[in-house]
Write an enzyme that holds these catalytic residues in place. Sequence first.
Site, PDB file in Angstrom:
ATOM      1  N   VAL A  56       0.852  -1.197   0.000  1.00 48.56           N
ATOM      2  CA  VAL A  56       0.000   0.000   0.000  1.00 48.56           C
ATOM      3  C   VAL A  56       0.883   1.241   0.000  1.00 48.56           C
ATOM      4  O   VAL A  56       1.807   1.372   0.804  1.00 48.56           O
ATOM      5  CB  VAL A  56      -0.942  -0.017   1.226  1.00 48.56           C
ATOM      6  CG1 VAL A  56      -1.658   1.312   1.379  1.00 48.56           C
ATOM      7  CG2 VAL A  56      -1.941  -1.165   1.086  1.00 48.56           C
TER       8      VAL A  56
ATOM      9  N   HIS B 239      11.738  -3.886  19.310  1.00 47.38           N
ATOM     10  CA  HIS B 239      10.421  -3.648  19.905  1.00 47.38           C
ATOM     11  C   HIS B 239      10.011  -2.177  19.781  1.00 47.38           C
ATOM     12  O   HIS B 239       9.704  -1.528  20.788  1.00 47.38           O
ATOM     13  CB  HIS B 239      10.420  -4.057  21.382  1.00 47.38           C
ATOM     14  CG  HIS B 239      10.694  -5.502  21.606  1.00 47.38           C
ATOM     15  ND1 HIS B 239      11.308  -5.994  22.736  1.00 47.38           N
ATOM     16  CD2 HIS B 239      10.442  -6.591  20.844  1.00 47.38           C
ATOM     17  CE1 HIS B 239      11.428  -7.308  22.652  1.00 47.38           C
ATOM     18  NE2 HIS B 239      10.910  -7.695  21.513  1.00 47.38           N
TER      19      HIS B 239
ATOM     20  N   HIS C 216       8.511  -8.186  26.198  1.00 45.36           N
ATOM     21  CA  HIS C 216       8.538  -8.275  24.746  1.00 45.36           C
ATOM     22  C   HIS C 216       7.109  -8.022  24.284  1.00 45.36           C
ATOM     23  O   HIS C 216       6.160  -8.215  25.037  1.00 45.36           O
ATOM     24  CB  HIS C 216       9.043  -9.648  24.316  1.00 45.36           C
ATOM     25  CG  HIS C 216      10.467  -9.880  24.727  1.00 45.36           C
ATOM     26  ND1 HIS C 216      11.426 -10.315  23.859  1.00 45.36           N
ATOM     27  CD2 HIS C 216      11.079  -9.712  25.912  1.00 45.36           C
ATOM     28  CE1 HIS C 216      12.579 -10.422  24.485  1.00 45.36           C
ATOM     29  NE2 HIS C 216      12.390 -10.063  25.743  1.00 45.36           N
TER      30      HIS C 216
HETATM   31  C1  LIG Z   1      13.624  -9.896  14.635  1.00 41.33           C
HETATM   32  C2  LIG Z   1      12.485  -9.746  15.611  1.00 41.33           C
HETATM   33  C3  LIG Z   1      12.426 -10.567  16.733  1.00 41.33           C
HETATM   34  C4  LIG Z   1      11.383 -10.435  17.639  1.00 41.33           C
HETATM   35  N1  LIG Z   1      11.305 -11.284  18.705  1.00 41.33           N
HETATM   36  C5  LIG Z   1      10.262 -11.207  19.545  1.00 41.33           C
HETATM   37  C6  LIG Z   1      10.115 -12.114  20.605  1.00 41.33           C
HETATM   38  O1  LIG Z   1      10.918 -13.012  20.767  1.00 41.33           O
HETATM   39  N2  LIG Z   1       9.072 -11.995  21.440  1.00 41.33           N
HETATM   40  C7  LIG Z   1       8.143 -11.017  21.294  1.00 41.33           C
HETATM   41  O2  LIG Z   1       7.219 -10.952  22.110  1.00 41.33           O
HETATM   42  N3  LIG Z   1       8.243 -10.123  20.296  1.00 41.33           N
HETATM   43  C8  LIG Z   1       9.268 -10.212  19.410  1.00 41.33           C
HETATM   44  N4  LIG Z   1       9.371  -9.324  18.377  1.00 41.33           N
HETATM   45  C9  LIG Z   1       8.366  -8.257  18.272  1.00 41.33           C
HETATM   46  C10 LIG Z   1       7.073  -8.685  17.598  1.00 41.33           C
HETATM   47  O3  LIG Z   1       7.278  -9.681  16.634  1.00 41.33           O
HETATM   48  C11 LIG Z   1       6.490  -7.445  16.930  1.00 41.33           C
HETATM   49  O4  LIG Z   1       6.395  -6.434  17.907  1.00 41.33           O
HETATM   50  C12 LIG Z   1       5.107  -7.677  16.352  1.00 41.33           C
HETATM   51  O5  LIG Z   1       5.106  -8.676  15.366  1.00 41.33           O
HETATM   52  C13 LIG Z   1       4.590  -6.381  15.742  1.00 41.33           C
HETATM   53  O6  LIG Z   1       3.304  -6.600  15.264  1.00 41.33           O
HETATM   54  P1  LIG Z   1       2.614  -5.579  14.280  1.00 41.33           P
HETATM   55  O7  LIG Z   1       1.278  -6.116  13.954  1.00 41.33           O
HETATM   56  O8  LIG Z   1       2.737  -4.217  14.839  1.00 41.33           O
HETATM   57  O9  LIG Z   1       3.543  -5.566  12.978  1.00 41.33           O
HETATM   58  P2  LIG Z   1       4.162  -6.753  12.130  1.00 41.33           P
HETATM   59  O10 LIG Z   1       3.935  -8.078  12.761  1.00 41.33           O
HETATM   60  O11 LIG Z   1       5.573  -6.366  11.853  1.00 41.33           O
HETATM   61  O12 LIG Z   1       3.326  -6.704  10.788  1.00 41.33           O
HETATM   62  C14 LIG Z   1       3.367  -5.641   9.866  1.00 41.33           C
HETATM   63  C15 LIG Z   1       3.044  -6.204   8.493  1.00 41.33           C
HETATM   64  O13 LIG Z   1       2.717  -5.136   7.608  1.00 41.33           O
HETATM   65  C16 LIG Z   1       3.311  -5.394   6.351  1.00 41.33           C
HETATM   66  N5  LIG Z   1       3.447  -4.097   5.687  1.00 41.33           N
HETATM   67  C17 LIG Z   1       4.246  -3.081   6.047  1.00 41.33           C
HETATM   68  N6  LIG Z   1       4.077  -2.047   5.200  1.00 41.33           N
HETATM   69  C18 LIG Z   1       3.149  -2.429   4.301  1.00 41.33           C
HETATM   70  C19 LIG Z   1       2.555  -1.785   3.173  1.00 41.33           C
HETATM   71  N7  LIG Z   1       2.895  -0.544   2.821  1.00 41.33           N
HETATM   72  N8  LIG Z   1       1.642  -2.474   2.454  1.00 41.33           N
HETATM   73  C20 LIG Z   1       1.285  -3.747   2.781  1.00 41.33           C
HETATM   74  N9  LIG Z   1       1.838  -4.399   3.845  1.00 41.33           N
HETATM   75  C21 LIG Z   1       2.744  -3.736   4.589  1.00 41.33           C
HETATM   76  C22 LIG Z   1       4.624  -6.051   6.698  1.00 41.33           C
HETATM   77  O14 LIG Z   1       5.183  -6.736   5.609  1.00 41.33           O
HETATM   78  C23 LIG Z   1       4.227  -6.941   7.863  1.00 41.33           C
HETATM   79  O15 LIG Z   1       3.813  -8.204   7.417  1.00 41.33           O
HETATM   80  C24 LIG Z   1      10.395  -9.428  17.434  1.00 41.33           C
HETATM   81  C25 LIG Z   1      10.451  -8.592  16.309  1.00 41.33           C
HETATM   82  C26 LIG Z   1      11.479  -8.757  15.395  1.00 41.33           C
HETATM   83  C27 LIG Z   1      11.513  -7.850  14.187  1.00 41.33           C
END
Ligand SMILES: Cc1cc2nc3c(=O)[nH]c(=O)nc-3n(C[C@H](O)[C@H](O)[C@H](O)COP(=O)(O)OP(=O)(O)OC[C@H]3O[C@@H](n4cnc5c(N)ncnc54)[C@H](O)[C@@H]3O)c2cc1C
Length: 616
Positions: free
Chosen positions: A236, A544, A587
């Site tokens: 998007v 995070h 986390h």
């Molecule tokens: C390397 C790593 C390790 C982690 N380890 C842990 C852990 O061990 N324990 C824990 O509790 N938390 C952990 N976290 C944190 C946790 O995974 C994240 O905080 C959580 O997944 C965030 O959720 P969200 O829905 O905000 O975003 P996300 O799960 O990141 O989802 C966002 C989605 O939006 C999509 N997107 C972005 N921009 C666009 C666009 N313009 N158009 C269409 N799609 C788009 C992305 O591709 C992605 O799929 C970790 C994070 C990372 C990066």
Amino acid sequence: MPSTSTPDYIIVGGGLCGLVLAARLSEDPSVSVCVLESGSENFHDENIDVPANLARTWGNPQYDATFFSTPQKGAGARQIFLPRGKGLGGSTLVRRTLNFVLSAISLLDQQLGNPGWNWNEFMKYFKKATQSESFTYCPQDVAAYGMHFDENAHGTDGPLKKTFPRCMDALVQPALQTADILGIRRNPDPSAGDNRGIFVATKSIDANATRSSAASAYYEPNKSRPNLVVLTGARVSRLLTANGSGSGIVIRGVEYLQGDALKVLEASREVILCAGSYETPKILELSGIGDPSILGKHGIPVVLDLKSVGENHRECQDHLVYTVTARLKGKLETYDSMQSPQVAEWQKKLYTEERTGLLSATPSLFAFLPLRTVDKDGIILDSARKMKLEGTNVAAQMTFKLQQQWLDNDRIPWIQYVAPFPNPALNEVSSINFIDRFMPGPGASVEPGRAYMTINAMLHHPFSRGSVHITSPDPLQPPAIELNALDNDADLAIFAETYKFAGKFLKTGPLGALVEEVICPATELKTDVDINAFLRQSLGSSFHPVGTVGMLPQKDGGCVDPSLKVYGTANLRVVDASIIPVLISAHLQATLYAIAEKVCLVPSDVERPHDIVLGC
Ligand SMILES: Cc1cc2nc3c(=O)[nH]c(=O)nc-3n(C[C@H](O)[C@H](O)[C@H](O)COP(=O)(O)OP(=O)(O)OC[C@H]3O[C@@H](n4cnc5c(N)ncnc54)[C@H](O)[C@@H]3O)c2cc1C
């Protein structure tokens, strides 16, 4: 084949929150939902499914959007690696699989003006999201590590699977015993409301020792629903707006790129941004929703003046982290033993045939500690209490003061250690060696056949605040991610004390007896000047980030209200980590599953609402 034409809801981002919402909203067959995800579908991929393959995805463009911060003055002008999951499941694909620990402070409904966002609500929806698989609570395994789970604090039939690790390396018990000697309390269940102390965390891994992600838990079982459409490879670029009535600007739909084609999709009810803390503010700004002075710089016409987008009380916050690595005496079964091809082969067989062994788990031991543990005389506390935040932003001042109050609250963990982190061998397994601050720490080289231990020390509540803003009107350009890491004396002083405490830990009791030598840092650091230099050199993110589209009253600089609707809009919501207004002592994933579950609760026993309702 389900149709994409004008769904009720468009969800931007098929990550953690996006897929929870998609699954829950589409439970009602009369509601149509379309998810647009920029990455791909990665089902049944061993890089994701096998728990100990955790770092294979990092930096790999198939799974990771791989951001970097701007050069950080407080970290030797380095750009800090900031992985972010890409593909269905989002960052739950690349996470370390660990840690179902809920924050005891929640989102502070009283202090931050967010009614209904409190501990009881989180617990309710956390339980709705999760299912503790039966072998998890195999009493002898759990009790052997001092854990006693409170049945009332864990879900029984939610989509996400949660288990106690099947395999622990040889360092967990000595580390627990050393913690006893140092007076660190054991916490029998960090998900039950008090997460202080040392514990073995439950993981989002199922009974078959396969990682459970938002995609496998929430999307895969529901993908054949006729009212749920998921488009992958769909990025998007901006929101399409129309003049609204008194209730605010109306979002008609979105513009997105799929391959080389620029396409448009309209929604009949709402657009919900779930693109995460870096990309959600970017999409808002590209759509003309943000600070006019920033939009103006890039020639973007202002649709809605919402100054705190991306800035949100200057608060892109992230748990900061650094690494200490020690070489151990003798032969021990740690992840390092997989440096031997024979052991690696055997572990692979063990995993494939019995679903156990080192590959079936990830780092397990955590200590969440109040500041007093490392600052017994309260010297840092005193100086941190007196710190002032420059600038006039109301929300920044408010959350900064809140953090200062937490300094004196011994119920709030301020620092975290993760140990024993599997380190060099995992690099071998994953073939990723470029993450210079992690596994092992910077400057450390490791010898084949030797065992090592890494401790990650993390700051839960840094006083630094950053921002996330567009750098160009081009949607393919990454945003500028400013962390302002270690820009204040308190964060540095707290970190320095955690370093001294980690040194003590590695010299004490049964764990101390196993340590031959600390190899990262390369020499013993005796002065604060040396310690600070090491910290600046090895500082990283623990992935995070929160707060870039914060939930706060608008007068206090918030971007979304307690129903997560963007102020000034009629039908635009944000549901992802960006809404968390102040970093929590945990986390993020457990809290985020609860947030998404709470938002998308559409009661089936009441008249169909015209809008998403909150489950409060
Ligand atoms: C390397 C790593 C390790 C982690 N380890 C842990 C852990 O061990 N324990 C824990 O509790 N938390 C952990 N976290 C944190 C946790 O995974 C994240 O905080 C959580 O997944 C965030 O959720 P969200 O829905 O905000 O975003 P996300 O799960 O990141 O989802 C966002 C989605 O939006 C999509 N997107 C972005 N921009 C666009 C666009 N313009 N158009 C269409 N799609 C788009 C992305 O591709 C992605 O799929 C970790 C994070 C990372 C990066």
